[in-house]
Design an enzyme around this catalytic site. Structure first.
Site, PDB file in Angstrom:
ATOM      1  N   CYS A 128      33.730 -51.575  -8.526  1.00 38.82           N
ATOM      2  CA  CYS A 128      34.553 -52.031  -7.391  1.00 38.82           C
ATOM      3  C   CYS A 128      35.527 -50.960  -6.928  1.00 38.82           C
ATOM      4  CB  CYS A 128      35.326 -53.289  -7.786  1.00 38.82           C
ATOM      5  SG  CYS A 128      34.272 -54.682  -8.251  1.00 38.82           S
ATOM      6  N   CYS A 153      30.434 -69.634 -15.319  1.00 41.98           N
ATOM      7  CA  CYS A 153      29.844 -70.900 -15.764  1.00 41.98           C
ATOM      8  C   CYS A 153      28.581 -71.212 -14.968  1.00 41.98           C
ATOM      9  CB  CYS A 153      30.854 -72.034 -15.595  1.00 41.98           C
ATOM     10  SG  CYS A 153      30.219 -73.635 -16.128  1.00 41.98           S
TER      11      CYS A 153
END
Length: 332
Positions: A128, A153
């Site tokens: 990034c 998740c």
């Protein structure tokens, strides 16, 4: 090119499979409870109204928190943490590790960053192209740096971090209550069907299966919810529980632990009326977090920089061209 693009599309589609499974199970549980139990099996109208009222309150809260956990996008670091065009040019054109480290140190001088890598370097994401704020990590699935990242998740197909951790906790809590309520109210009619007191064949299947599914999910969610309650009480993320954050004076698993009440307020906010609702109320903006011993790290990243550099030189291999000698954290 077209093949890789197609594979990425398939990967994104398959990532929604766990969410689809959960959605189908929830829809079936709604049908089984409302239609087969309340409308077909129950004969007492007062009991029907009471069961349906409480059920729908829990159902709305459960779906609401699940929706917010899925569709609340993870927050990324602000622009001031990203490399400027000039710094990026200097960094990429420089081959000497010590000079690259100095460039990052100059960038970090103006930022409220206190945590370091395991060997004392500046936490920098080469994907990034930014200096990571405290508790920020790069998610390889989302392909972005996420503020206060907890974990990715698959059951919500989203990264759990600063922006949606409260929603995720509430989702676990209301899931538990949803399963517990179903199991508690269905149990009496489960016994009646099991003993033959009630004989409706179609409803019998739904009621019996509903109890087993509710208990199964309740047990699995109970351990997960309990673990996250423990993390909140210690002000740790899942990643920090496995690897303690490193400060100027070394690793400290309790570095962000401010005490139970303040830890709770950091996630849920100070307005108690919002604690049980999936409405954003967490303290701060995710870039900076109060520390237990802030006075010990008043000059972030750069205090005793010479000492860190000396330690880094002692630990560096002879081949200075190795990427590991940069003392920069690169996460996958």
């Amino acid at each position: 090119m077209a093949l890789s693009r197609g594979l990425r599309c398939c990967q994104r589609a398959f990532a929604w499979l766990p969410v689809l499974i959960i959605a189908l199970v929830v829809l079936w549980s709604y049908y089984a409870y409302v239609c087969e139990l309340c409308l077909v099996t129950l004969s007492n109208p007062v009991e029907k109204v009471a069961y349906l009222t409480i059920f729908h309150i829990l159902f709305v809260l459960f779906v609401w928190t699940y929706w917010k956990s899925i569709f609340t996008l993870p927050v990324q670091p602000g622009k001031k943490y990203h490399m400027s065009y000039a710094d990026k040019e200097r960094y990429e054109s420089e081959e000497r590790p010590e000079v690259q480290r100095q460039i990052l140190a100059e960038m970090a001088r103006k930022l409220p960053v206190y945590t370091r890598t395991g060997n004392g370097g500046i936490r920098f994401c080469d994907r990034c192209q930014l200096i990571k704020p405290d508790r920020c990590h790069h998610c390889s699935v989302c392909a972005v740096c996420v503020l206060k990242m907890d974990h990715h998740c698959p059951w919500v197909n989203n990264c759990i971090g600063f922006s949606n951790y409260k929603f995720f906790l509430l989702f676990l809590a209301y899931s538990l209550l949803y399963c517990l309520y179903i199991a508690a109210t269905v149990f009496k009619y489960f016994i009646k069907y099991w003993t033959g007191e009630l004989t409706n064949g179609r409803s019998k299947f739904h009621v019996l299966f509903l109890l087993f599914v509710a208990i199964m999910f309740f047990v699995s969610l109970m351990f997960l919810f309990g673990y996250h309650c423990w993390l909140v009480s210690r002000n740790r993320s899942t990643l920090e529980a496995f690897s303690a954050p490193v400060f100027q004076n070394g690793p400290d698993k309790n570095g962000f632990n401010l005490g139970f009440v303040k830890n709770l307020q950091q996630v849920f906010g100070e307005e108690k009326k919002l604690w049980l609702l999936p409405i954003a109320s967490s303290q701060g903006d995710g870039h900076f977090f109060p520390m237990r011993a802030l006075c010990e790290a008043r000059n972030p990243l750069l205090a005793n920089e010479a000492q860190w550099e000396d330690d880094g030189i002692d630990e560096e291999p002879h081949d200075s061209g190795e990427a590991s000698s940069l003392a920069i954290e690169r996460e996958t």
